[in-house]
Design an enzyme around this catalytic site. Structure first.
Site, PDB file in Angstrom:
ATOM      1  N   TYR A   1       0.819  -1.215   0.000  1.00 61.81           N
ATOM      2  CA  TYR A   1       0.000   0.000   0.000  1.00 61.81           C
ATOM      3  C   TYR A   1       0.848   1.258   0.000  1.00 61.81           C
ATOM      4  CZ  TYR A   1       0.688   0.936   5.041  1.00 61.81           C
ATOM      5  OH  TYR A   1       1.219   1.236   6.261  1.00 61.81           O
TER       6      TYR A   1
ATOM      7  N   ASP B   1      -5.198  -3.474   3.165  1.00 62.07           N
ATOM      8  CA  ASP B   1      -4.046  -2.715   2.668  1.00 62.07           C
ATOM      9  C   ASP B   1      -3.710  -3.095   1.228  1.00 62.07           C
ATOM     10  OD1 ASP B   1      -3.823  -1.529   5.147  1.00 62.07           O
ATOM     11  OD2 ASP B   1      -2.161  -2.789   5.815  1.00 62.07           O
TER      12      ASP B   1
ATOM     13  N   LYS C   1      -8.124  -6.799   8.527  1.00 54.61           N
ATOM     14  CA  LYS C   1      -7.437  -7.960   7.965  1.00 54.61           C
ATOM     15  C   LYS C   1      -8.074  -9.218   8.565  1.00 54.61           C
ATOM     16  CE  LYS C   1      -2.885  -5.655   7.947  1.00 54.61           C
ATOM     17  NZ  LYS C   1      -1.456  -5.768   8.344  1.00 54.61           N
TER      18      LYS C   1
ATOM     19  N   TYR D   1      -6.993  -9.804  11.970  1.00 54.49           N
ATOM     20  CA  TYR D   1      -7.493  -8.859  12.970  1.00 54.49           C
ATOM     21  C   TYR D   1      -9.019  -8.967  13.032  1.00 54.49           C
ATOM     22  CZ  TYR D   1      -2.839  -6.718  12.701  1.00 54.49           C
ATOM     23  OH  TYR D   1      -1.479  -6.497  12.731  1.00 54.49           O
TER      24      TYR D   1
ATOM     25  N   ASP E   1      -7.761   3.445   8.874  1.00 53.11           N
ATOM     26  CA  ASP E   1      -6.844   3.219   7.746  1.00 53.11           C
ATOM     27  C   ASP E   1      -7.531   2.446   6.616  1.00 53.11           C
ATOM     28  OD1 ASP E   1      -5.819   3.176  10.418  1.00 53.11           O
ATOM     29  OD2 ASP E   1      -3.858   2.531   9.730  1.00 53.11           O
TER      30      ASP E   1
ATOM     31  N   ARG F   1      -2.411  10.124  11.690  1.00 50.47           N
ATOM     32  CA  ARG F   1      -2.445   9.543  10.348  1.00 50.47           C
ATOM     33  C   ARG F   1      -3.703   8.723  10.114  1.00 50.47           C
ATOM     34  NH1 ARG F   1       2.839   7.558   9.236  1.00 50.47           N
ATOM     35  NH2 ARG F   1       2.400   5.361   9.630  1.00 50.47           N
TER      36      ARG F   1
ATOM     37  N   GLY G   1      -6.083  11.076   9.046  1.00 53.89           N
ATOM     38  CA  GLY G   1      -5.668  11.545   7.728  1.00 53.89           C
ATOM     39  C   GLY G   1      -6.085  10.597   6.625  1.00 53.89           C
ATOM     40  N   TRP G   2      -5.877   9.294   6.855  1.00 54.62           N
ATOM     41  CA  TRP G   2      -6.329   8.300   5.872  1.00 54.62           C
ATOM     42  C   TRP G   2      -7.830   8.462   5.609  1.00 54.62           C
ATOM     43  CZ3 TRP G   2      -2.530   6.470   3.358  1.00 54.62           C
ATOM     44  CH2 TRP G   2      -1.415   5.852   3.918  1.00 54.62           C
TER      45      TRP G   2
END
Length: 407
Positions: free
Chosen positions: A60, A110, A155, A158, A165, A235, A238-239
């Protein structure tokens, strides 16, 4: 009447300041983008190309950098950026659309991110290998494990977890795919992912979003009542912000949940803007903890916020006052976090190299955890975001046309 005149005068000042700030930031933005892109392509050499680098993989981070190059190419028309990104993607693709080093059954969001480049290349060339590769990535999302509500697990390893993200990694691709192949149900899916994760992770007091949410409440990092992680990682937000403005490029104007998606962008932008550092114009690694020891102004999150805010203004999703917020952020990036060596090589500094939750690393989502990850220069996540932010700043409305209609 006098009160109204005062209000109008105040608004004129706000819009004038916003315009001047935007104009100043935009002056050299394209130049910074091209200088950093040239420096990074030189630094990378052949490392991103499978076949030239045996350790290269479908990643990614590579996709973020290539999206930055794509933005410069679209703005400048310089074919060297297109040729580079095409060559990188081509190094992974077989004629039948197989993606080398990619494993569908990892069900890792990702791994979808580079698919946006695959779709762009198919749109430009019409080559079947790109269409087939895009279908393969779409197949992953069809079978991606989900929460009971329908949210994508980040994922397979997970379970029951949604991360901010993941919205960026998968949903802009799905929106672009749905538009390109006329699959309107995909837009409903995209809207759901955006709405669901905000409903679970938004903090009512600050308006900020927690990094992740665990439906099962079993993870070490999850609050036993809410399922949320405990920090506002820059971040991650931000993503999410970048994802929303990119998704809106593809989502139909009349889609019934488009307004809800824009409203989420507005809420997040208001919260993010309120935590902008007043001196530097940047944002901290843990956004709401700027005064704490060891916290630092972080480049990738700051670049992502600048990108989302500037693009939101340009496309009319956000009020034009946010142009000044974006411009101040960009000025902070170039003043404080861009480094130029004597030979002209440009670097972006103070990038958090990685951030996550759980897993074998036992990442517990605390402030101390986010401070423990390495801080590096020229990580592709930060570089790519800075390139995209630069091109958006370069396109901020000029004061002599876009602002005069708002007295």
């Amino acid at each position: 009447m006098p009160h109204r005149l005062h209000v109008i005068s105040a608004l004129l000042v706000i819009f004038l300041l916003s315009s001047l700030a935007a104009q100043g930031a935009a002056a050299d933005a394209r130049s910074w983008a091209e200088k950093l892109a040239a420096s990074e392509m030189k630094r990378q050499g052949d490392s991103l190309f499978l076949g030239k680098n045996p350790k290269a993989k479908w990643a990614y981070e590579t996709g973020v950098f290539l999206k930055g190059l794509e933005a410069i190419w679209a703005r400048t028309g310089d074919a060297k950026y297109y040729d580079y990104l095409k060559a990188v993607i081509d190094s992974y693709l077989e004629p039948d659309g197989t993606i080398k080093t990619y494993k569908l059954d990892d069900y890792n969001l990702d791994n979808i991110n580079c698919g946006k480049l695959v779709l762009s290349l198919y749109q430009k060339t019409g080559e079947e290998k790109y269409r087939k590769a895009a279908l393969l990535l779409r197949k992953q999302l069809e079978d991606q494990p989900r929460t009971k509500e329908g949210g994508f697990w980040h994922k397979k390893i997970y379970p029951y977890q949604m991360w901010l993200d993941g919205i960026y990694m998968a949903s802009p691709f799905l929106a672009q795919f749905s538009r390109m192949f006329d699959k309107p149900a995909g837009f409903d899916e995209v809207a759901n992912q955006i709405v669901w994760i905000e409903s679970h992770t938004r903090d009512r007091r600050t308006g900020l979003l927690y990094h992740g949410w665990d439906e099962s409440r079993q993870q070490e990092w999850a609050d036993p009542k809410t399922g949320c992680s405990q920090s506002f990682w820059g971040r991650a937000m931000g993503w999410y912000a970048m994802a929303i403005v990119d998704i809106l490029d593809s989502m139909p104007e009349k889609h019934p949940r488009r307004t809800a998606v824009i409203d989420i962008l507005k809420r997040l932008s208001k919260a993010v803007a309120s935590y902008q550092d007043s001196q530097s114009g940047l944002w901290y690694q843990v956004v709401d903890q700027g005064k704490r020891d060891k916290n630092y102004l972080e480049a990738s999150a700051s670049s992502m916020f600048v990108y989302a805010l500037a693009k939101g203004v340009r496309n009319g999703y956000l009020d034009k006052e946010y142009a000044a917020v974006a411009a101040k952020g960009y000025e902070g990036l170039t003043k404080h976090l861009i480094k130029v060596d004597p030979d002209g090589t440009v670097s972006l500094t103070q990038i958090c190299s990685v951030g996550g939750l759980g897993g074998p690393q036992k990442r517990n989502g605390t402030f101390a955890y986010y401070m423990s990850e390495p801080v590096v220069a020229n990580d592709l996540k930060g570089v790519g975001a800075f390139l995209m932010a630069s091109i958006e700043i370069d396109q901020l409305p000029a004061p002599n046309n876009s602002y005069k209609e708002h007295p």
